[in-house]
Design an enzyme around this catalytic site. Structure first.
Site, PDB file in Angstrom:
ATOM      1  N   HIS A  21      19.180 -25.312  29.684  1.00  0.00           N
ATOM      2  CA  HIS A  21      19.256 -26.543  30.483  1.00  0.00           C
ATOM      3  C   HIS A  21      20.194 -26.358  31.680  1.00  0.00           C
ATOM      4  O   HIS A  21      19.822 -26.660  32.824  1.00  0.00           O
ATOM      5  CB  HIS A  21      19.752 -27.685  29.595  1.00  0.00           C
ATOM      6  CG  HIS A  21      19.928 -28.984  30.308  1.00  0.00           C
ATOM      7  ND1 HIS A  21      18.945 -29.948  30.345  1.00  0.00           N
ATOM      8  CD2 HIS A  21      20.972 -29.487  31.042  1.00  0.00           C
ATOM      9  CE1 HIS A  21      19.374 -30.990  31.052  1.00  0.00           C
ATOM     10  NE2 HIS A  21      20.599 -30.722  31.485  1.00  0.00           N
ATOM     11  N   GLU A  22      21.382 -25.851  31.412  1.00  0.00           N
ATOM     12  CA  GLU A  22      22.354 -25.677  32.486  1.00  0.00           C
ATOM     13  C   GLU A  22      21.930 -24.577  33.459  1.00  0.00           C
ATOM     14  O   GLU A  22      22.220 -24.654  34.655  1.00  0.00           O
ATOM     15  CB  GLU A  22      23.738 -25.356  31.901  1.00  0.00           C
ATOM     16  CG  GLU A  22      24.335 -26.466  31.054  1.00  0.00           C
ATOM     17  CD  GLU A  22      24.464 -27.780  31.805  1.00  0.00           C
ATOM     18  OE1 GLU A  22      24.650 -27.753  33.042  1.00  0.00           O
ATOM     19  OE2 GLU A  22      24.381 -28.839  31.162  1.00  0.00           O
ATOM     20  N   HIS A  25      19.883 -26.077  36.138  1.00  0.00           N
ATOM     21  CA  HIS A  25      20.712 -26.652  37.214  1.00  0.00           C
ATOM     22  C   HIS A  25      21.265 -25.546  38.114  1.00  0.00           C
ATOM     23  O   HIS A  25      21.255 -25.665  39.347  1.00  0.00           O
ATOM     24  CB  HIS A  25      21.881 -27.438  36.611  1.00  0.00           C
ATOM     25  CG  HIS A  25      21.492 -28.700  35.925  1.00  0.00           C
ATOM     26  ND1 HIS A  25      20.660 -29.642  36.488  1.00  0.00           N
ATOM     27  CD2 HIS A  25      21.849 -29.198  34.697  1.00  0.00           C
ATOM     28  CE1 HIS A  25      20.523 -30.670  35.663  1.00  0.00           C
ATOM     29  NE2 HIS A  25      21.219 -30.412  34.567  1.00  0.00           N
TER      30      HIS A  25
END
Length: 455
Positions: A21-22, A25
């Site tokens: 997920h990170e 980003h």
């Protein structure tokens, strides 16, 4: 050992999903020209870090393994520290609203992409699942009145081909949420025709189901479940009631006290409910039929008396290998990820209007329990679990709660509509309200986890 395995399985799954997920980003920020200061796996105090690359981005491992974050160059977090002139153009808030939307949305998108990759790999490898063969024990059930019969195999639902029991359940769940009618094409065994099988079309109304029915085994409310094998005896244990009665391995029980036996599960239930009671079993053995009287032994289980014949029963359902080719596996994985995401949003919507109980909200304890169970079941079960949790993480982060990605996307959507960013005052109030709402959701989740654990 089970506790250790459960904790490790949970940490590996959550750590992987949060890191992906990170990384979404991070990758989007780099592609949009934003300077990334730190990429952390875990939260809290940094216990290990190294800096790499032209920007000397710090890659860190932090103390608390439940989470992670990407720290970008952001004027709101600099305080009194001035940003070098050459870095101003790479500061997050100076990017266009569309770049900020891409960066924030990239986290949940990464989770959805991971789910697609995991599912595609599983479909390509092949997943063993029970066939979509149904068990209809009652002639008074909704399923029977609709035209379904015991032993029917579901071939398609509303034109969509069904290969396994899991696929059948999934499609019926979606039609149940819509309170619609499912058109089932089923294959039925018929003894008086040449090939022994015919196809039938059955319209199964799901309008009778209410929200409470959907929280559990909703198919049992309709009167059917997964089919089980016939009542064929397995290994006969020495000196047990079955051996003393003259029963043998391979005997098929057709009836008990004149009542037909549906399958092995029904026979097991009858024996369990008859401790110390002589039963007349009608047996099929090598083309011959005859009766045998057997008396189940009495055992005490959880404070109650149950009957035991001391014989092994084959209750595992008939299995099939669900396997899909290269391109088709990706398409099927994409559809499953999309459908699962939509179903999650629908369930959340029904919770908000009170149609579905908040008991369905689960927290880390339940997730950890499932992580442990699936890891003990095998790699396929564990990877399926990770795909499902990855979707859930993506959906959760898209909720329009200010402290989550969805809240920031809401801000930027308002900025697109109004042409100006939301005020700092509004942002502060929304942030506090969002944090309070998130804490309330977490409290409900922990409460539900504890109730499940105690029950």
């Amino acid at each position: 050992m089970k506790l250790i395995q459960t904790i490790l399985a949970f940490l590996v799954a959550l750590g992987t999903l949060v890191t992906i997920h990170e990384f979404g980003h991070y990758l989007a920020a780099r592609l949009c020209g934003v300077k990334v200061l730190r990429f952390s796996v875990g939260m809290g105090k940094v216990i290990f870090s190294r800096k790499f690359g032209k920007d000397q981005t710090e890659w860190a491992i932090s103390m608390l393994p439940l989470g992670g974050y990407v720290k970008m160059l952001d004027v709101r977090e600099q305080g009194d520290t001035p940003i070098p002139k050459e870095d101003l153009v790479r500061e997050f808030c100076r990017q266009s609203v569309w770049k900020r939307i891409i960066i924030v949305a990239a986290g949940p998108i990464a989770n959805f992409l991971l789910a697609i990759i995991l599912y595609a790999g599983l479909f390509l490898y092949g997943i063993p699942e029970p066939i979509a063969k149904i068990r209809v024990p009652s002639n008074n059930s909704i399923a029977y009145e609709a035209g379904l019969r015991h032993g029917d195999r579901i071939l398609s639902i509303n034109g969509l081909i069904v290969k396994s029991w899991g696929e059948a359940q999934w499609e019926l769940m979606q039609h149940a949420l819509a309170k619609g009618v499912a058109e089932l094409v089923v294959e039925r065994e018929v003894g008086d025709i040449p090939n022994g099988k015919v196809n039938r079309v059955v319209d199964l109304s799901l309008q009778q189901l209410n929200a409470k029915d959907l929280e559990g085994d909703f198919l049992s409310k309709l009167g059917f479940s997964l089919a089980r094998p016939a009542a064929v005896l397995g290994e006969i244990l020495p000196a047990g009631p079955a051996q003393l009665a003259g029963l043998r391995h391979g005997d098929r029980v057709l009836a008990v006290n004149g009542e037909s036996v549906l399958d092995g599960l029904a026979f097991t239930e009858t024996i369990s409910a008859s401790p110390g009671i002589p039963l007349r079993l009608h047996i099929l053995r090598n083309q011959s039929e005859f009766d045998i009287v057997a008396t189940p032994a009495t055992e005490v289980v959880a404070g109650s008396q149950v009957g035991r014949l001391k014989v092994q029963m084959m209750l595992a359902p008939e299995m099939t290998l669900v396997k899909t080719g290269g391109v088709d596996s990706v398409l099927k994985a994409s559809r499953k990820t999309w459908d699962t995401s939509l179903l999650s949003f629908k369930m959340l919507g029904k919770m908000l209007v009170g149609e579905v109980s908040l008991k369905n909200v689960t927290g880390p304890i339940t997730i950890a329990d499932y992580a442990g169970q699936t890891s003990r079941s095998g790699v396929i079960s564990y990877l399926s679990f990770m795909a499902l949790i990855s979707i859930s993480l993506g959906v959760m982060n898209l909720l329009p709660i200010p402290v989550l990605d969805g809240g920031h996307l809401l801000y930027y959507s308002l900025e697109v509509l109004t042409g100006k960013p939301v005020s700092e005052r509004f942002g502060e109030i929304a942030q506090r309200a969002g944090l309070a709402l998130l804490m309330a959701i977490m409290a409900v989740a922990f409460f539900n986890d504890i109730v499940r654990l105690m029950s």
